[in-house]
Design a protein around this motif. Structure first.
Motif, PDB file in Angstrom:
ATOM      1  N   THR A 271      71.994  68.049  30.294  1.00 38.73           N
ATOM      2  CA  THR A 271      71.752  67.007  31.307  1.00 38.73           C
ATOM      3  C   THR A 271      70.271  66.645  31.402  1.00 38.73           C
ATOM      4  OG1 THR A 271      71.548  68.613  33.125  1.00 38.73           O
ATOM      5  CG2 THR A 271      73.744  67.712  32.690  1.00 38.73           C
ATOM      6  N   GLY A 272      69.390  67.581  31.028  1.00 41.31           N
ATOM      7  CA  GLY A 272      67.962  67.267  31.029  1.00 41.31           C
ATOM      8  C   GLY A 272      67.659  66.089  30.107  1.00 41.31           C
TER       9      GLY A 272
ATOM     10  N   TYR B 202      68.045  62.833  31.930  1.00 45.19           N
ATOM     11  CA  TYR B 202      66.871  62.512  32.773  1.00 45.19           C
ATOM     12  C   TYR B 202      65.688  62.087  31.898  1.00 45.19           C
ATOM     13  CZ  TYR B 202      69.278  64.192  36.869  1.00 45.19           C
ATOM     14  OH  TYR B 202      70.183  64.320  37.892  1.00 45.19           O
ATOM     15  N   ARG B 203      65.590  62.712  30.745  1.00 40.63           N
ATOM     16  CA  ARG B 203      64.494  62.350  29.832  1.00 40.63           C
ATOM     17  C   ARG B 203      64.658  60.915  29.305  1.00 40.63           C
ATOM     18  NH1 ARG B 203      61.359  66.593  27.660  1.00 40.63           N
ATOM     19  NH2 ARG B 203      61.833  68.540  28.713  1.00 40.63           N
TER      20      ARG B 203
ATOM     21  N   ARG C 172      61.247  64.361  23.652  1.00 45.92           N
ATOM     22  CA  ARG C 172      60.743  65.742  23.795  1.00 45.92           C
ATOM     23  C   ARG C 172      59.228  65.819  23.907  1.00 45.92           C
ATOM     24  NH1 ARG C 172      64.969  68.360  25.673  1.00 45.92           N
ATOM     25  NH2 ARG C 172      66.747  67.282  24.808  1.00 45.92           N
TER      26      ARG C 172
ATOM     27  N   ALA D 191      59.989  62.910  33.505  1.00 46.74           N
ATOM     28  CA  ALA D 191      61.352  63.339  33.859  1.00 46.74           C
ATOM     29  C   ALA D 191      61.308  64.285  35.060  1.00 46.74           C
ATOM     30  CB  ALA D 191      62.023  64.028  32.680  1.00 46.74           C
ATOM     31  N   SER D 192      60.312  65.136  35.099  1.00 47.66           N
ATOM     32  CA  SER D 192      60.214  66.087  36.203  1.00 47.66           C
ATOM     33  C   SER D 192      59.955  65.349  37.524  1.00 47.66           C
ATOM     34  CB  SER D 192      59.105  67.099  35.901  1.00 47.66           C
ATOM     35  OG  SER D 192      58.886  67.924  36.998  1.00 47.66           O
TER      36      SER D 192
ATOM     37  N   SER E 277      63.159  62.725  38.240  1.00 46.17           N
ATOM     38  CA  SER E 277      64.441  63.373  38.550  1.00 46.17           C
ATOM     39  C   SER E 277      64.515  63.797  40.016  1.00 46.17           C
ATOM     40  CB  SER E 277      64.675  64.582  37.634  1.00 46.17           C
ATOM     41  OG  SER E 277      63.682  65.561  37.858  1.00 46.17           O
TER      42      SER E 277
ATOM     43  N   ARG F 144      69.238  60.522  40.511  1.00 51.29           N
ATOM     44  CA  ARG F 144      70.210  61.616  40.394  1.00 51.29           C
ATOM     45  C   ARG F 144      71.640  61.077  40.553  1.00 51.29           C
ATOM     46  NH1 ARG F 144      67.488  65.923  39.641  1.00 51.29           N
ATOM     47  NH2 ARG F 144      69.420  67.088  39.411  1.00 51.29           N
TER      48      ARG F 144
ATOM     49  N   GLY G 134      71.312  72.553  33.144  1.00 54.80           N
ATOM     50  CA  GLY G 134      70.463  71.682  33.954  1.00 54.80           C
ATOM     51  C   GLY G 134      69.793  72.465  35.064  1.00 54.80           C
ATOM     52  N   ARG G 135      69.687  71.829  36.242  1.00 52.46           N
ATOM     53  CA  ARG G 135      69.042  72.473  37.377  1.00 52.46           C
ATOM     54  C   ARG G 135      69.988  72.620  38.565  1.00 52.46           C
ATOM     55  NH1 ARG G 135      66.164  71.908  33.636  1.00 52.46           N
ATOM     56  NH2 ARG G 135      63.891  71.903  33.519  1.00 52.46           N
ATOM     57  N   ASP G 136      70.952  71.682  38.654  1.00 57.44           N
ATOM     58  CA  ASP G 136      71.826  71.635  39.838  1.00 57.44           C
ATOM     59  C   ASP G 136      73.287  71.596  39.434  1.00 57.44           C
ATOM     60  OD1 ASP G 136      71.786  69.131  38.625  1.00 57.44           O
ATOM     61  OD2 ASP G 136      72.081  68.064  40.513  1.00 57.44           O
TER      62      ASP G 136
ATOM     63  N   ARG H  43      55.824  72.514  37.129  1.00 57.38           N
ATOM     64  CA  ARG H  43      57.172  71.956  36.999  1.00 57.38           C
ATOM     65  C   ARG H  43      58.180  72.747  37.810  1.00 57.38           C
ATOM     66  NH1 ARG H  43      59.105  70.998  30.951  1.00 57.38           N
ATOM     67  NH2 ARG H  43      61.054  70.250  31.794  1.00 57.38           N
TER      68      ARG H  43
ATOM     69  N   ASP I  89      60.524  71.107  40.610  1.00 57.69           N
ATOM     70  CA  ASP I  89      61.989  71.162  40.470  1.00 57.69           C
ATOM     71  C   ASP I  89      62.630  71.953  41.626  1.00 57.69           C
ATOM     72  OD1 ASP I  89      61.662  69.752  38.112  1.00 57.69           O
ATOM     73  OD2 ASP I  89      62.062  71.448  36.780  1.00 57.69           O
TER      74      ASP I  89
ATOM     75  N   ARG J 231      61.989  69.975  45.565  1.00 59.02           N
ATOM     76  CA  ARG J 231      62.365  68.604  45.913  1.00 59.02           C
ATOM     77  C   ARG J 231      63.496  68.636  46.932  1.00 59.02           C
ATOM     78  NH1 ARG J 231      64.711  67.980  39.959  1.00 59.02           N
ATOM     79  NH2 ARG J 231      66.734  68.927  40.297  1.00 59.02           N
TER      80      ARG J 231
HETATM   81  O1   DC Z   1      65.852  70.686  30.998  1.00 53.58           O
HETATM   82  P1   DC Z   1      64.773  69.679  30.707  1.00 53.58           P
HETATM   83  O2   DC Z   1      63.397  70.281  30.672  1.00 53.58           O
HETATM   84  O3   DC Z   1      65.069  68.866  29.490  1.00 53.58           O
HETATM   85  O4   DC Z   1      64.816  68.655  31.946  1.00 53.58           O
HETATM   86  C1   DC Z   1      63.878  67.627  32.095  1.00 53.58           C
HETATM   87  C2   DC Z   1      63.604  67.390  33.591  1.00 53.58           C
HETATM   88  O5   DC Z   1      64.774  66.882  34.212  1.00 53.58           O
HETATM   89  C3   DC Z   1      63.200  68.642  34.371  1.00 53.58           C
HETATM   90  O6   DC Z   1      61.883  68.560  34.878  1.00 53.58           O
HETATM   91  C4   DC Z   1      64.134  68.733  35.528  1.00 53.58           C
HETATM   92  C5   DC Z   1      65.032  67.554  35.422  1.00 53.58           C
HETATM   93  N1   DC Z   1      66.444  67.919  35.481  1.00 53.58           N
HETATM   94  C6   DC Z   1      67.046  67.881  36.715  1.00 53.58           C
HETATM   95  O7   DC Z   1      66.380  67.600  37.713  1.00 53.58           O
HETATM   96  N2   DC Z   1      68.365  68.148  36.827  1.00 53.58           N
HETATM   97  C7   DC Z   1      69.083  68.478  35.745  1.00 53.58           C
HETATM   98  N3   DC Z   1      70.404  68.732  35.891  1.00 53.58           N
HETATM   99  C8   DC Z   1      68.473  68.547  34.468  1.00 53.58           C
HETATM  100  C9   DC Z   1      67.137  68.263  34.381  1.00 53.58           C
END
Ligand code: DC
Length: 218
Positions: free
Chosen positions: A33-34, A37-38, A89, A97-98, A101, A107, A127-129, A178, A182, A185
């Motif tokens: 999923t990152g 966002y990228r 990348r 992206a950071s 996002s 989102r 991902g993160r969430d 970062r 992350d 937020r």
């Molecule tokens: O995993 P990554 O480094 O490729 O993700 C890039 C940015 O996207 C990272 O700073 C956090 C955000 N992200 C997010 O907020 N939620 C996700 N599910 C995946 C990534």
């Protein structure tokens, strides 16, 4: 609903490496999923949106259509019809992206795409969430982390191997910055789901981490 394995954690914890190994072992698709966002971040950069201009972020992001497809089992991110996998990348895209996002509207744009993939397929999604927000009913949830020092170390080695010039302290500072963005937020911050297992990979090999997670997902 397919079988869903959610892997969350901070940047550089090894999520994508491990998620790919788990997906291969289980014969599931891997959803990064990152990368979505990228792709949006790339579109914002191409349109000269500033890092502190969230209003323009929302405006331009609404013009960015993101989808994914698989070529030889590898996820490809498509941005308005263009395969941008090779362009997302860079450090510039990581930074954008950071920041972008954290914007709730961005989102929301990606939420349904991610849920649809998990409904229609057996997935390992990182991902993160994912465990907390996108797939709260995932059958398996993992929070994969490692110390900031170890994550900076890994990134440093990777860049040195690629022959790129880099500075360990700067890499570590970027990682900490970062993490903070992350995790702090307001919308869907990075955090461990209550029902996720915690795996700290600081002192583990890739094979050990993969085995731990594959055993848990049996
Ligand atoms: O995993 P990554 O480094 O490729 O993700 C890039 C940015 O996207 C990272 O700073 C956090 C955000 N992200 C997010 O907020 N939620 C996700 N599910 C995946 C990534």
């Amino acid at each position: 609903m397919g079988i869903n394995i959610a892997i969350d954690g901070p940047a550089g914890a090894g999520k994508s490496t491990i998620a790919k190994l788990v997906a291969k072992e289980k014969n599931f698709i891997y959803v990064d999923t990152g990368a979505m966002y990228r792709a949006i971040a790339l579109y914002l950069i191409r349109n000269n949106v500033a890092l502190d201009d969230s209003e323009s972020m929302v405006k331009f992001a609404s013009q960015a259509e993101v989808s994914i497809k698989y070529v030889d089992g590898q996820q490809q991110v498509i941005l308005n019809g263009e395969n941008v996998n090779g362009l997302i990348r860079t450090e510039e895209v990581s930074k954008m992206a950071s920041v972008s996002s954290a914007v709730p509207e961005i989102r929301t744009m990606l939420l349904e795409l991610q849920r649809k993939l998990a409904r229609e397929n057996d997935v390992v999604m990182d991902g993160r969430d994912i465990g907390t927000n996108i797939l709260p009913n995932a059958q398996y949830k993992i929070f994969l982390t490692a110390s900031a020092e170890e994550r900076a170390n890994r990134r440093y080695k990777e860049l040195v191997e690629r022959g790129e010039k880099c500075d360990y302290e700067k890499i570590k500072a970027d990682i900490i910055e970062r993490d903070e963005r992350d995790s702090n937020r307001a919308t869907a911050p990075l955090k461990q789901a209550e029902d996720a297992i915690l795996v700290d990979s600081s002192n583990m090999t890739i094979d050990e981490v993969a085995k731990t997670i594959i055993d848990y997902c049996k």
